[in-house]
Structures are given as structure tokens and as C-alpha cells.
Design a protein around this motif. Structure first.
Motif, PDB file in Angstrom:
ATOM      1  N   LEU A  45      46.692  -9.566   0.811  1.00 13.69           N
ATOM      2  CA  LEU A  45      48.369  -9.400   1.531  1.00 13.69           C
ATOM      3  C   LEU A  45      48.424 -10.287   2.350  1.00 13.69           C
ATOM      4  O   LEU A  45      49.230 -10.568   3.593  1.00 13.69           O
ATOM      5  CB  LEU A  45      47.866  -8.210   2.444  1.00 13.69           C
ATOM      6  CG  LEU A  45      47.258  -6.990   1.707  1.00 13.69           C
ATOM      7  CD1 LEU A  45      46.970  -6.016   3.072  1.00 13.69           C
ATOM      8  CD2 LEU A  45      48.459  -6.186   1.443  1.00 13.69           C
ATOM      9  N   CYS A  46      48.556 -11.508   2.203  1.00  9.87           N
ATOM     10  CA  CYS A  46      47.979 -12.525   2.853  1.00  9.87           C
ATOM     11  C   CYS A  46      47.271 -12.764   4.079  1.00  9.87           C
ATOM     12  O   CYS A  46      47.860 -13.958   5.470  1.00  9.87           O
ATOM     13  CB  CYS A  46      49.435 -13.329   2.389  1.00  9.87           C
ATOM     14  SG  CYS A  46      49.883 -13.545   0.875  1.00  9.87           S
ATOM     15  N   PHE A  47      45.822 -12.082   4.525  1.00 13.12           N
ATOM     16  CA  PHE A  47      45.682 -11.968   5.947  1.00 13.12           C
ATOM     17  C   PHE A  47      45.304 -13.494   6.083  1.00 13.12           C
ATOM     18  O   PHE A  47      44.687 -14.289   5.595  1.00 13.12           O
ATOM     19  CB  PHE A  47      44.833 -10.936   6.687  1.00 13.12           C
ATOM     20  CG  PHE A  47      45.627  -9.767   6.716  1.00 13.12           C
ATOM     21  CD1 PHE A  47      46.892 -10.044   5.640  1.00 13.12           C
ATOM     22  CD2 PHE A  47      44.331  -9.114   6.945  1.00 13.12           C
ATOM     23  CE1 PHE A  47      46.839  -8.080   6.318  1.00 13.12           C
ATOM     24  CE2 PHE A  47      45.785  -7.802   7.648  1.00 13.12           C
ATOM     25  CZ  PHE A  47      46.464  -7.660   7.111  1.00 13.12           C
ATOM     26  N   SER A  48      45.110 -14.173   7.209  1.00 12.63           N
ATOM     27  CA  SER A  48      44.395 -15.271   7.921  1.00 12.63           C
ATOM     28  C   SER A  48      42.830 -14.855   7.896  1.00 12.63           C
ATOM     29  O   SER A  48      42.838 -14.022   7.212  1.00 12.63           O
ATOM     30  CB  SER A  48      44.916 -16.044   8.956  1.00 12.63           C
ATOM     31  OG  SER A  48      45.152 -14.994   9.877  1.00 12.63           O
ATOM     32  N   LEU A  49      41.634 -16.251   7.948  1.00 14.89           N
ATOM     33  CA  LEU A  49      40.952 -16.046   8.156  1.00 14.89           C
ATOM     34  C   LEU A  49      40.257 -14.674   9.350  1.00 14.89           C
ATOM     35  O   LEU A  49      39.826 -14.030   9.828  1.00 14.89           O
ATOM     36  CB  LEU A  49      40.043 -17.151   8.164  1.00 14.89           C
ATOM     37  CG  LEU A  49      39.866 -17.300   6.664  1.00 14.89           C
ATOM     38  CD1 LEU A  49      39.230 -18.555   6.779  1.00 14.89           C
ATOM     39  CD2 LEU A  49      38.978 -16.889   5.663  1.00 14.89           C
ATOM     40  N   ARG A  50      41.165 -15.494  10.384  1.00 13.42           N
ATOM     41  CA  ARG A  50      41.061 -14.422  11.920  1.00 13.42           C
ATOM     42  C   ARG A  50      41.656 -13.142  11.487  1.00 13.42           C
ATOM     43  O   ARG A  50      40.774 -12.126  12.343  1.00 13.42           O
ATOM     44  CB  ARG A  50      42.010 -15.316  13.064  1.00 13.42           C
ATOM     45  CG  ARG A  50      41.869 -14.715  14.093  1.00 13.42           C
ATOM     46  CD  ARG A  50      42.789 -15.802  14.888  1.00 13.42           C
ATOM     47  NE  ARG A  50      42.504 -15.646  16.274  1.00 13.42           N
ATOM     48  CZ  ARG A  50      43.102 -14.354  16.906  1.00 13.42           C
ATOM     49  NH1 ARG A  50      44.482 -13.637  16.347  1.00 13.42           N
ATOM     50  NH2 ARG A  50      43.000 -14.205  18.382  1.00 13.42           N
ATOM     51  N   GLN A  51      42.552 -13.505  11.495  1.00 12.04           N
ATOM     52  CA  GLN A  51      43.102 -11.780  11.073  1.00 12.04           C
ATOM     53  C   GLN A  51      42.422 -10.118  10.196  1.00 12.04           C
ATOM     54  O   GLN A  51      42.154  -9.912  10.175  1.00 12.04           O
ATOM     55  CB  GLN A  51      44.745 -11.666  10.185  1.00 12.04           C
ATOM     56  CG  GLN A  51      45.678 -12.039  11.263  1.00 12.04           C
ATOM     57  CD  GLN A  51      46.614 -12.495  10.334  1.00 12.04           C
ATOM     58  OE1 GLN A  51      46.646 -12.669   9.011  1.00 12.04           O
ATOM     59  NE2 GLN A  51      47.906 -11.911  10.321  1.00 12.04           N
ATOM     60  N   VAL A  52      41.473 -11.523   9.285  1.00 12.91           N
ATOM     61  CA  VAL A  52      40.293 -10.259   8.155  1.00 12.91           C
ATOM     62  C   VAL A  52      39.425  -9.801   8.950  1.00 12.91           C
ATOM     63  O   VAL A  52      39.036  -9.381   9.068  1.00 12.91           O
ATOM     64  CB  VAL A  52      40.118 -11.248   6.657  1.00 12.91           C
ATOM     65  CG1 VAL A  52      39.519 -10.740   6.592  1.00 12.91           C
ATOM     66  CG2 VAL A  52      41.435 -11.265   6.154  1.00 12.91           C
ATOM     67  N   ALA A  53      39.169 -11.531   9.955  1.00 11.26           N
ATOM     68  CA  ALA A  53      37.735 -10.928  10.751  1.00 11.26           C
ATOM     69  C   ALA A  53      38.378 -10.084  11.754  1.00 11.26           C
ATOM     70  O   ALA A  53      37.864  -9.052  12.134  1.00 11.26           O
ATOM     71  CB  ALA A  53      37.707 -12.388  11.582  1.00 11.26           C
ATOM     72  N   LEU A  54      39.334 -10.021  11.879  1.00 13.28           N
ATOM     73  CA  LEU A  54      39.541  -8.876  13.645  1.00 13.28           C
ATOM     74  C   LEU A  54      40.119  -7.608  12.819  1.00 13.28           C
ATOM     75  O   LEU A  54      39.326  -6.064  13.292  1.00 13.28           O
ATOM     76  CB  LEU A  54      41.438  -9.442  14.158  1.00 13.28           C
ATOM     77  CG  LEU A  54      40.562 -10.360  14.543  1.00 13.28           C
ATOM     78  CD1 LEU A  54      41.779 -11.086  15.089  1.00 13.28           C
ATOM     79  CD2 LEU A  54      40.716 -10.206  15.993  1.00 13.28           C
TER      80      LEU A  54
END
Length: 86
Positions: A45-54
Motif C-alpha cells: 500500500l506504499c505507506f511510509s514508515l511513520r504511517q505504518v507505525a501509526l
């Protein structure tokens, strides 16, 4: 990986062949549910590391560690799986 995670968003649902989908399923089979979730969020889904963490309620460094561990498991599985040859 994006066609695997979101087949409808990548055009036809047949973007991946059944064999390709099977190979991805096999590659991901050694991951825990949390590792698979992080891997699909990041690379499918091409989430950033920050988005995955959240999304997962963990730190970015935990996501990074989880992804590194996942990539190692996938590489090991790929090297030893008859289904992932060719």
C-alpha cells in the motif's frame, strides 16, 4: 506487491496470475500476522514508515526492525521453496 495488496486499484483483478499470487502467498507464509500486516502496508500500500507505525500503534523503529526481519524471512523462504523458483 501493490497488485497483490490492492488488485482493484491496479487495473484488472487479473494483473497477477494465479501462480504469481500463489508465489506471493508462499513468500509471506513464514511471516507472523503483524509482520505480514507491516509488510503489506509498507510495500503493498506504499505507506511510509511513520504511517505504518501509526496504523499499527508501534514506533517507527519497531516497524523498521519488523520489516528487516520480514525481508530476511522472505529471502530465506525464497532460497528454500520449490514454489518460488523461476
Amino acid at each position: 506487491m501493490q497488485s497483490y495488496a490492492q488488485p482493484a486499484a491496479c487495473g484488472s483483478p487479473t494483473t497477477l496470475s494465479d501462480h504469481e499470487r500463489f508465489q506471493i502467498d508462499d513468500a509471506l507464509s513464514t511471516l507472523s500476522e503483524r509482520e505480514k500486516q507491516a509488510y503489506i502496508l509498507r510495500f503493498g500500500l506504499c505507506f511510509s514508515l511513520r504511517q505504518v507505525a501509526l496504523e499499527m500503534g508501534i514506533t517507527k523503529s519497531a516497524v523498521q526492525t519488523m520489516l528487516e526481519r520480514s525481508e530476511k524471512k522472505i529471502a530465506d523462504n525464497k532460497a528454500n521453496s520449490l514454489f518460488l523458483v523461476g
